[in-house]
Design an enzyme around this catalytic site. Sequence first.
Site, PDB file in Angstrom:
ATOM      1  N   GLU A  56     -52.487 -29.989 -83.992  1.00  0.00           N
ATOM      2  CA  GLU A  56     -52.464 -31.656 -83.290  1.00  0.00           C
ATOM      3  C   GLU A  56     -54.110 -32.574 -83.686  1.00  0.00           C
ATOM      4  OE1 GLU A  56     -48.959 -29.010 -82.030  1.00  0.00           O
ATOM      5  OE2 GLU A  56     -50.365 -28.852 -82.493  1.00  0.00           O
ATOM      6  N   CYS A  88     -50.810 -29.699 -76.228  1.00  0.00           N
ATOM      7  CA  CYS A  88     -51.049 -31.360 -77.719  1.00  0.00           C
ATOM      8  C   CYS A  88     -49.877 -32.016 -77.412  1.00  0.00           C
ATOM      9  CB  CYS A  88     -50.111 -30.118 -79.305  1.00  0.00           C
ATOM     10  SG  CYS A  88     -51.140 -28.573 -79.562  1.00  0.00           S
ATOM     11  N   TRP A 173     -52.086   7.600-108.432  1.00  0.00           N
ATOM     12  CA  TRP A 173     -52.185   6.498-108.015  1.00  0.00           C
ATOM     13  C   TRP A 173     -50.095   6.859-108.221  1.00  0.00           C
ATOM     14  CZ3 TRP A 173     -53.587   4.567-103.424  1.00  0.00           C
ATOM     15  CH2 TRP A 173     -54.829   4.163-103.343  1.00  0.00           C
ATOM     16  N   LEU A 207     -56.770   2.293 -93.854  1.00  0.00           N
ATOM     17  CA  LEU A 207     -56.305   1.666 -93.757  1.00  0.00           C
ATOM     18  C   LEU A 207     -56.718   0.160 -93.099  1.00  0.00           C
ATOM     19  CD1 LEU A 207     -53.976   3.520 -91.288  1.00  0.00           C
ATOM     20  CD2 LEU A 207     -53.212   2.966 -93.844  1.00  0.00           C
ATOM     21  N   ARG A 210     -58.810  -4.512 -97.956  1.00  0.00           N
ATOM     22  CA  ARG A 210     -59.766  -4.688 -99.337  1.00  0.00           C
ATOM     23  C   ARG A 210     -59.629  -5.733 -99.777  1.00  0.00           C
ATOM     24  NH1 ARG A 210     -59.461   0.507 -97.168  1.00  0.00           N
ATOM     25  NH2 ARG A 210     -58.564   1.618 -99.383  1.00  0.00           N
ATOM     26  N   VAL A 310     -42.076   9.066 -91.380  1.00  0.00           N
ATOM     27  CA  VAL A 310     -42.268   8.209 -90.509  1.00  0.00           C
ATOM     28  C   VAL A 310     -41.605   7.342 -91.398  1.00  0.00           C
ATOM     29  CG1 VAL A 310     -43.924   6.056 -89.641  1.00  0.00           C
ATOM     30  CG2 VAL A 310     -44.631   8.267 -89.291  1.00  0.00           C
TER      31      VAL A 310
END
Length: 373
Positions: A56, A88, A173, A207, A210, A310
């Site tokens: 704002e 604001c 992959w 991690l 990129r 995990v």
Amino acid sequence: MDGPVTDRAAMARALELAARGRGTVAPNPLVGAVVVRDGRIVGEGWHQVAGGPHAEVAALADAGALATGSTVFVTLEPCAHTGRTGPCTTALLAAGVARVVVAVADPDPLAAGGAEVLRAAGVPVEVGLLGDEAGRQNRAFLFAVTRGRPLVVLKAAVSLDGRIAAADGTSRWITGPQARARAHELRADAGAVLVGAGTALADDPRLTVRQPGWAGRQPLRVVLDGRARLPATAAVLDGEAPTLVVVGPAADPARVAALRAAGADVAAAAATPPAPAPTSPVAPLDLAAVLGLLHDRGVRSVLVEGGAGVAGAFVRAGLVDELVVFVAPLLLGARGHPLLAGDGIATLADGPRFRTVAVDRAGDDTALTLVPA
């Protein structure tokens, strides 16, 4: 824009501006603002960096004297408190605006109340225009504020038969370059990227985001490493981004010291009961406590990229708020590694169900976005 700008078009423009803060404003929300007077846009602004001017204030500065008597469109309720910048609401009242239109109210008890402050001063405030769109744009911020923990997004790349790796453990992959580029977009939107020690040891991932031309901040890298097995030479300790290693009660103090010496931030979390056997290579951590640690550090969203252990732990704990699965046109068979580790679901009725919210292509792969049903 031909003709007088409509309210909807002005708010849509504010959302476009808000998106420019992606990667620079965390842990603050994305916010855009547009000033309209006599049917035309006379000022624009967005929150560019945490600690910098709010949207704002930037839009009012852009409008200058034309802000007097204007309507201000803002994607999140103007704040009414003093933090690193002033309220604001004070700036809007000082500029003499005639009306304020807000996409979504701010649930943060520290910053909320701006609409009422403006109304009390005689400025009409309308809330809800393109609210669904604004809510999706700031879903991580809104979730974290209301739930007291980060939004958890579980990302996985699987074969047609649900395998994340072949029998010999190879996984690079499974999906193609377009899907991998999308995964980096998910990292760019995350406050933290999380893996387990098994993934860190087996794949040695960096991690980091990129993407060509990416100039935003890197997410916090988090490794769940109950026994502090991560070596000081791990790629996540390369200094390209901050790294937090979460250890458990069984962690060797000498190894913890070595991780700190290598540049890691190390925090301790309790193990999940019952405690693992002494010979177990994995020390399960209390995931709710881990998320609490991250929330205290200002992390609003976590991208879980860990392996089956995990992923299974987060699913079993009921802590997956969004699931993004890239399905490759590939079959790996029964000996391949499954998406989730553990004993599995005993009966169909006990399986956690998800609702599909988006299906799209990523090259030859299919991207599924789901939320808990």
